[in-house]
Design an enzyme around this catalytic site. Structure first.
Site, mmCIF file in Angstrom:
data_model
loop_
_atom_site.group_PDB
_atom_site.id
_atom_site.type_symbol
_atom_site.label_atom_id
_atom_site.label_comp_id
_atom_site.label_asym_id
_atom_site.label_seq_id
_atom_site.Cartn_x
_atom_site.Cartn_y
_atom_site.Cartn_z
ATOM 1 N N SER C 47 0.847 -1.181 0.000
ATOM 2 C CA SER C 47 0.000 0.000 0.000
ATOM 3 C C SER C 47 0.886 1.235 0.000
ATOM 4 O O SER C 47 1.860 1.310 0.746
ATOM 5 C CB SER C 47 -0.922 -0.007 1.225
ATOM 6 O OG SER C 47 -1.905 1.005 1.086
ATOM 7 N N GLU C 48 0.547 2.195 -0.846
ATOM 8 C CA GLU C 48 1.420 3.352 -1.084
ATOM 9 C C GLU C 48 1.661 4.175 0.177
ATOM 10 O O GLU C 48 2.625 4.937 0.251
ATOM 11 C CB GLU C 48 0.819 4.246 -2.175
ATOM 12 C CG GLU C 48 -0.488 4.925 -1.745
ATOM 13 C CD GLU C 48 -1.219 5.593 -2.902
ATOM 14 O OE1 GLU C 48 -0.989 5.202 -4.056
ATOM 15 O OE2 GLU C 48 -2.036 6.493 -2.644
ATOM 16 N N ASN C 49 0.775 4.036 1.170
ATOM 17 C CA ASN C 49 0.946 4.792 2.409
ATOM 18 C C ASN C 49 1.824 4.080 3.434
ATOM 19 O O ASN C 49 1.754 4.364 4.622
ATOM 20 C CB ASN C 49 -0.406 5.169 3.018
ATOM 21 C CG ASN C 49 -1.323 3.985 3.235
ATOM 22 O OD1 ASN C 49 -1.321 3.048 2.448
ATOM 23 N ND2 ASN C 49 -2.116 4.014 4.286
ATOM 24 N N GLY C 50 2.688 3.158 2.966
ATOM 25 C CA GLY C 50 3.718 2.638 3.838
ATOM 26 C C GLY C 50 3.443 1.281 4.457
ATOM 27 O O GLY C 50 3.795 1.041 5.611
ATOM 28 N N GLN D 103 2.431 11.725 -6.149
ATOM 29 C CA GLN D 103 2.639 11.461 -4.725
ATOM 30 C C GLN D 103 4.080 11.070 -4.383
ATOM 31 O O GLN D 103 4.665 11.563 -3.419
ATOM 32 C CB GLN D 103 1.676 10.355 -4.283
ATOM 33 C CG GLN D 103 1.617 10.159 -2.812
ATOM 34 C CD GLN D 103 0.475 9.215 -2.388
ATOM 35 O OE1 GLN D 103 0.435 8.787 -1.266
ATOM 36 N NE2 GLN D 103 -0.443 8.894 -3.276
#
Lengths: 223, 223, 223, 223
Positions: C47-50, D103
């Site tokens: 997931s791109e948020n870590g 992003q």
């Protein structure tokens, strides 16, 4: 006239590190600075191999083999210290996050050029390590060195003869004879050891010196 | 099921080709994958290009590869140490090539490769011999040199604990180049003290996520 | 002729993810793919948020407010999962560390161009999020979308009419009518739903289609 | 003694100037420093440039700053969400400027500033509207756009635990942009759930070393 010992040079440099500073100490003479931080000041020492909060060398035999300093000697971590990887360690260095980088030098020029990585000795392979990063990145670069070489040649020169580590970066030099600032006004003598006059200091210095109006004697305690 | 663990050092280094570029982690002897390097001697690959901070100590690991005549070139920041005789001898004999790169630039170039970037501008080395031949550019009033990504075919790594997904934790300053090199090679091989159950490593404290790791071999050793 | 449901499109894409793959699922249709991974395959979702090891949505009310997915919905972490920061999350994406990036699309061109970030609707501010990073960085980019728009316009086009997300990146497209490969030979039909001929599929497709010699019926189970 | 803790939110945001560039962490509402942003409304700074992934939710934090008319420009990847009415309204009314950045490029540009680099070449966005006007360069056969560093005057951050040196840990996906933004601003201010004794945080698990942090304020909240 009594030149400073190496420990006294380190002592003098230590007096200028403000409480709360983040500091990298180069290998050799700068490493001694950690021993002379005035009481009551909390200084955070950075090590290029991924440490903030580098502490004193542990007693012989009590070190952790996985905990070394940049000189590859046994080290310790103080409370509040942290480990991180090499790329982050150099991000801190290059990105201007360190308040001071204290480095040794073969030569410093009157415009703040630094030569401290190679004497081009053909008998050994050259090595640069973190020298160029440390010279290019900190908020302020200061040098600790003997005022002259073993055979009496000046280290504070009009221009460096050895290959440069970085150009125009050194702001202050602590030697066994003086404290010098390098800036737009050239090389300014802020402190000299007692019994030494400007002319005598100039004779040991290739760069043209100016004496600060408010210059003071350089008088460290016996150490 | 994902199981990156392999049963032996031989299996860990299987398939490494002659001429490969090998990232070898460690700062001095700390965090260095000596057992993997020894296994690579056994494995037989030759004509290797080694990227490392140093060039090996005594006859261990990387130094052993040099002594065995398997290394064509070393890209490093600091080949010399008190016990770097293997490299020194090969260098003096003209048997090994040296490319010297500032320590922070080596790690940043590997990260650059890992991040899929085409290169970056660094202030480190500007005006020095190590920037000769490199593109110079002024950006917002400061001078920079252009640095290109540095990628490995293989990375040889050392960590403390791993799980079967290849998630890794390190110990103290043994972290050093390992996390960056893990990301920067096509085939990342790690020797660890201990392999633990999946889920046993704290997800907040995993330093190298398993996505970067291909093979894990347990070699035991001190904690 | 029975077009696939959205869940069936997701099922079909899931069948192609090999055991051990690292996969990022775009928001919308691709997110459904996680529900249809064949038994026995261990797939690590990024997931791109870590996050690596993104798990299923928790039961309502049981989620942790600090644990969300890229669509900002409640999420969970599987054993072996790890947390890291955004820059590392995008290093993984941009640096080619993900095996597959599965994305939605407004349009895909016959050369693999992707348009999925803006329809240039003047009523709303545009947003790109991680779309361009995900399209440019993964080892392989695959698209899931309806074969035509709601008003029957083809989405698989000779050239995209909406602004591009990335050029020449899409290798495979899963639609409600077909599975298409995009490569040097152009757009090749690998699977079509039963009862649909090439001519009928071509009529709903602007890009010129070729039928693979070994094409097969696209026949997902009822879901 | 180093003590970066401050007693109040007002003290935490004191001195922020009109026209400042402010990095605001968070991915959606998670990891977002809403209490600091609220305090900044009270503090009164205006004409702000905000760098953030999103553009605020409902009337919380960043959205509150927009509603209060303090934001001149937002640099972000994805301003829209189901509850981004504050930004949407200001945008439609022509009262706020938007610069859209992918992003991963936002976070990499901030890291670039933190690392003291002059810029980098990225494959993301090549051939798209978001690369218009940017320098293009082909490196080893692949096309890249030149991206410059993105630095903040101030960073507003949220973490889980801190000590008086500013060492930080986070919770789960609330880490997101925080560690990168912490490194990329001249003045980094963090709100935390809890302040712990120096030495209480595991030095292996500290995510943001205190060198990057200037002020810490405890705001309590859920664990």
């Amino acid at each position: 006239m009594k030149p400073l010992s190496r420990r006294q040079i380190a002592w003098r440099a230590a007096q200028d590190l403000e409480d709360g500073s983040y500091v990298n100490l180069g290998i050799g003479l700068p490493t001694l600075v950690a021993d002379f931080i005035p009481d009551g000041r909390e200084i955070v020492f950075h090590s290029e191999n991924g440490i903030l909060g580098l502490g004193k060398a542990p007693p012989p035999g009590e070190g952790d083999p996985d905990l070394i300093n940049a000189g590859k000697g046994a080290a310790s971590l103080v409370p509040g210290g942290a480990f991180f990887h090499h790329t982050d360690a150099f991000l801190m260095i290059r990105g201007g996050h360190l308040d001071y980088s204290l480095l040794g030098a073969f030569e410093v020029s009157e415009t703040g050029d630094l030569a401290n990585w190679t004497t081009e000795d053909p008998d050994y392979p050259p090595g640069v390590g973190g020298a160029m990063d440390l010279a290019a990145g900190a908020k302020e670069v200061r040098v600790l060195c003997e005022h002259t070489t073993k055979d009496g040649q000046p280290r504070i020169r009009q221009r460096c003869h050895y290959p440069l580590t970085a150009a125009g970066v050194v702001r202050r030099v602590y030697t066994n004879l003086a404290v010098l600032d390098i800036g737009p006004a050239g090389v300014v003598v802020r402190e000299m050891v007692e019994g030494l006059g400007l002319a005598a200091l100039q004779a040991k210095t290739e760069a043209r010196l100016q004496l600060a109006d408010d210059w003071r004697p350089l008088a460290p305690p016996p150490l | 099921m994902i199981d990156k663990t392999v049963a032996s050092l031989a299996e860990a280094v299987a398939g490494i080709k002659d001429g490969a570029t090998i990232l070898v982690a460690g700062f001095g002897a700390v965090g260095a994958p000596d057992e993997l390097a020894d296994a690579l001697i056994e494995q037989g690959a030759r004509d290797l290009v080694i990227v490392s901070n140093n060039a090996g100590n005594r006859s261990n690991g990387l130094a052993g590869l040099i002594i065995a005549g398997r290394v064509r070139k070393v890209i490093c920041s600091y080949p010399r140490s008190t016990d770097s005789t293997a490299f020194d001898d090969a260098f003096k004999a003209g048997k090994i090539e040296l490319e010297l790169v500032p320590q922070g630039t080596i790690s940043e170039r590997m990260r650059c490769a890992a991040a899929g970037l085409g290169g970056f501008y660094s202030p480190v080395g500007v005006g020095t011999k190590l920037a000769e031949g490199k593109e110079l550019r002024e950006i917002d009033g400061r001078a920079y040199v252009f640095e290109k990504p540095l990628k490995g075919d293989v990375a040889l790594l050392k960590a403390d604990r791993a799980d079967r997904w290849g998630n890794l934790t390190y110990r103290k300053s043994a972290r050093n180049f390992n996390p960056t090199m893990a990301m920067a090679a096509d085939l990342s091989i790690v020797q660890v003290r201990e392999i633990v159950q999946l889920g046993a490593l704290d997800p907040e404290a995993i330093v190298t996520p398993g996505i970067f790791i291909d093979r894990v071999v347990a070699v035991g050793g001190r904690r």
